[in-house]
Design a protein around this motif. Structure first.
Motif, mmCIF file in Angstrom:
data_model
loop_
_atom_site.group_PDB
_atom_site.id
_atom_site.type_symbol
_atom_site.label_atom_id
_atom_site.label_comp_id
_atom_site.label_asym_id
_atom_site.label_seq_id
_atom_site.Cartn_x
_atom_site.Cartn_y
_atom_site.Cartn_z
ATOM 1 N N ASN A 110 0.828 -1.209 0.000
ATOM 2 C CA ASN A 110 0.000 0.000 0.000
ATOM 3 C C ASN A 110 0.859 1.254 0.000
ATOM 4 N N TRP A 111 1.882 1.261 0.836
ATOM 5 C CA TRP A 111 2.801 2.397 0.867
ATOM 6 C C TRP A 111 4.133 1.966 1.473
ATOM 7 N N VAL A 112 5.160 2.716 1.179
ATOM 8 C CA VAL A 112 6.494 2.457 1.726
ATOM 9 C C VAL A 112 7.130 3.784 2.095
ATOM 10 N N ARG A 113 7.869 3.787 3.188
ATOM 11 C CA ARG A 113 8.611 4.987 3.602
ATOM 12 C C ARG A 113 10.092 4.742 3.388
ATOM 13 N N VAL A 114 10.742 5.676 2.711
ATOM 14 C CA VAL A 114 12.168 5.575 2.406
ATOM 15 C C VAL A 114 12.880 6.786 2.997
ATOM 16 N N GLY A 120 12.267 11.664 5.234
ATOM 17 C CA GLY A 120 11.537 10.497 4.761
ATOM 18 C C GLY A 120 10.610 10.822 3.604
ATOM 19 N N ILE A 121 10.426 9.847 2.716
ATOM 20 C CA ILE A 121 9.531 9.990 1.565
ATOM 21 C C ILE A 121 8.620 8.770 1.517
ATOM 22 N N LYS A 122 7.320 8.999 1.362
ATOM 23 C CA LYS A 122 6.387 7.903 1.118
ATOM 24 C C LYS A 122 6.133 7.860 -0.385
ATOM 25 N N TRP A 123 6.744 6.869 -1.051
ATOM 26 C CA TRP A 123 6.644 6.825 -2.521
ATOM 27 C C TRP A 123 6.881 5.399 -2.997
ATOM 28 N N LYS A 124 5.845 4.751 -3.528
ATOM 29 C CA LYS A 124 5.963 3.368 -3.993
ATOM 30 C C LYS A 124 6.928 3.219 -5.158
ATOM 31 N N MET A 125 7.165 4.303 -5.875
ATOM 32 C CA MET A 125 8.080 4.269 -7.018
ATOM 33 C C MET A 125 9.467 3.774 -6.604
ATOM 34 N N LEU A 126 9.819 3.934 -5.318
ATOM 35 C CA LEU A 126 11.159 3.564 -4.860
ATOM 36 C C LEU A 126 11.282 2.076 -4.522
ATOM 37 N N ILE A 127 10.185 1.338 -4.588
ATOM 38 C CA ILE A 127 10.262 -0.118 -4.425
ATOM 39 C C ILE A 127 11.020 -0.696 -5.616
ATOM 40 N N GLY A 128 12.044 -1.492 -5.338
ATOM 41 C CA GLY A 128 12.868 -2.063 -6.407
ATOM 42 C C GLY A 128 14.114 -1.269 -6.704
ATOM 43 N N SER A 129 14.397 -0.237 -5.898
ATOM 44 C CA SER A 129 15.559 0.626 -6.182
ATOM 45 C C SER A 129 16.874 0.065 -5.666
ATOM 46 N N GLY A 131 18.279 -0.220 -2.907
ATOM 47 C CA GLY A 131 18.983 0.456 -1.823
ATOM 48 C C GLY A 131 19.923 1.558 -2.247
ATOM 49 N N ILE A 132 19.913 1.941 -3.522
ATOM 50 C CA ILE A 132 20.875 2.947 -3.977
ATOM 51 C C ILE A 132 20.345 4.372 -3.854
ATOM 52 N N VAL A 133 19.046 4.523 -3.579
ATOM 53 C CA VAL A 133 18.428 5.848 -3.492
ATOM 54 C C VAL A 133 18.201 6.266 -2.045
ATOM 55 N N GLY A 134 17.862 5.297 -1.196
ATOM 56 C CA GLY A 134 17.581 5.563 0.209
ATOM 57 C C GLY A 134 17.342 4.258 0.937
ATOM 58 N N ALA A 135 17.014 4.357 2.218
ATOM 59 C CA ALA A 135 16.812 3.170 3.043
ATOM 60 C C ALA A 135 15.329 2.997 3.356
ATOM 61 N N ILE A 136 14.757 1.875 2.962
ATOM 62 C CA ILE A 136 13.378 1.570 3.322
ATOM 63 C C ILE A 136 13.302 1.423 4.838
ATOM 64 N N SER A 137 12.338 2.115 5.461
ATOM 65 C CA SER A 137 12.236 2.073 6.922
ATOM 66 C C SER A 137 10.928 1.475 7.414
ATOM 67 N N ARG A 138 9.852 1.620 6.648
ATOM 68 C CA ARG A 138 8.535 1.157 7.111
ATOM 69 C C ARG A 138 7.626 0.987 5.899
ATOM 70 N N LYS A 278 18.706 8.672 -8.132
ATOM 71 C CA LYS A 278 19.805 8.767 -7.167
ATOM 72 C C LYS A 278 20.503 10.130 -7.273
ATOM 73 N N ARG A 279 20.631 10.632 -8.479
ATOM 74 C CA ARG A 279 21.282 11.932 -8.664
ATOM 75 C C ARG A 279 20.508 13.045 -7.975
ATOM 76 N N LEU A 280 19.201 12.832 -7.836
ATOM 77 C CA LEU A 280 18.355 13.840 -7.197
ATOM 78 C C LEU A 280 18.262 13.633 -5.693
ATOM 79 N N LEU A 281 18.056 12.388 -5.254
ATOM 80 C CA LEU A 281 17.786 12.098 -3.837
ATOM 81 C C LEU A 281 19.033 11.723 -3.043
ATOM 82 N N ASP A 282 20.125 11.399 -3.726
ATOM 83 C CA ASP A 282 21.372 11.038 -3.050
ATOM 84 C C ASP A 282 22.534 11.691 -3.783
ATOM 85 N N ALA A 283 22.518 13.007 -3.794
ATOM 86 C CA ALA A 283 23.477 13.783 -4.588
ATOM 87 C C ALA A 283 24.923 13.490 -4.221
ATOM 88 N N ARG A 284 25.194 13.170 -2.964
ATOM 89 C CA ARG A 284 26.564 12.885 -2.543
ATOM 90 C C ARG A 284 26.889 11.382 -2.629
#
Length: 288
Positions: A110-114, A120-129, A131-138, A278-284
């Motif tokens: 239904n939803w995922v928090r990254v 934190g971002i609630k965005w299902k689009m990040l499922i399948g990423s 771990g290179i964009v962020g850390a799934i937390s809930r 990743k270039r947008l959400l994990d610039a470093r």
């Protein structure tokens, strides 16, 4: 390093961002560490989950097997056979035999928090990423009524008309695997169906899983294409789950795939869309 809460996980991520460190976020650490990492961060202590009103809300470290067991005791089904944590399940978004009826993890989430270095971002689009964009937390995942029984019909030396027949009967699982020069089909139903020439057993069929082996993936979702890919690459073992959208090849001849202009990628290789995100959400580039 183990973390015990979302707040603690975010502090580690933010600290890595400020100090210019590379981190890899893992569940139980079963599926391999990457190189070039300053700190391995484990979410296995974030193991809380709650089943309520036909869904399960869980932290990233919650054990999928434990959720499936408790759901089963309540007459419910979590439609995956993944052996690991919720975070790993959603980071990979990899199908299981049950994907024929229930889809990939993204389809029953239904939803995922990254967590990113910025929050934190609630965005299902990040499922399948991966771990290179962020850390799934809930996350919150759907549960389904548990079938009272599952019968699996199996047969070797299958042809296209066999597959078409099985598809027409709305299977719970439709798995075709290849080994030793033979294709074998496994089709599961929640009731008895009229099929001649098949052996019948109870339960859901499994695929061979071994993190040590060399696997590549080719996109596709029909038997004819699966046969072609197998013929070209001559894998040691291969399988296709209907509606998964992929063929998994073990120890395949990738040079022959290249010569046939068949594109492939590895299981841990993120898709281009996540590389761009990743270039947008994990610039470093702290997430490895």
């Amino acid at each position: 390093m183990d973390v015990y809460s979302e707040d603690e996980l975010f502090k580690v991520i933010r600290g890595a961002y400020e100090e210019g460190l590379k981190i890899q976020v893992l569940g139980n650490g079963k599926h391999g560490k990457k190189v070039g990492v300053n700190e391995y961060v484990y979410t296995r202590k974030m193991n809380w989950f709650e089943i309520k009103n036909g869904v399960v809300e869980a932290l990233a470290g919650a054990d999928v097997n434990a959720i499936r067991k408790e759901a089963s005791e309540e007459g419910l089904l979590l439609p995956t056979l993944y052996d690991g944590t919720v975070g790993g399940l959603l980071a990979t978004n990899f199908p299981s035999p049950l994907s024929t009826a229930y889809g990939k993890p993204i389809d029953f989430t239904n939803w995922v928090r990254v967590l990113t270095p910025y929050g934190g971002i609630k965005w299902k689009m990040l499922i399948g990423s991966k771990g290179i964009v962020g850390a799934i937390s809930r996350a919150e995942l759907k549960l389904y009524p548990k079938p009272s029984k599952i019968l699996t019909y199996e047969r070797e030396e299958v042809v296209d008309r066999d597959i078409s027949k099985l598809m027409s009967l709305s299977p719970l699982v439709l798995l075709v695997d290849y080994q030793g020069g033979k294709f074998r089909v496994h089709a599961s139903y929640t009731k008895e169906v009229m099929l001649k020439g098949y052996s019948v057993d109870e339960g859901v069929p499994l695929v061979e899983v071994n993190d040590e082996r060399k696997e590549v993936i080719v996109e596709g979702d029909d038997f004819e294409s699966f046969k072609k890919v197998v013929e070209v690459s001559q894998p040691l073992y291969a399988y296709w789950i209907w509606k998964s959208g992929i063929f998994v090849l073990v120890n395949a001849d990738t040079e022959m795939l290249k010569e046939a202009h068949i594109e492939y990628y590895t299981k841990d290789q993120p898709k281009e869309v996540y590389v761009k995100l990743k270039r947008l959400l994990d610039a470093r580039s702290i997430f490895v």
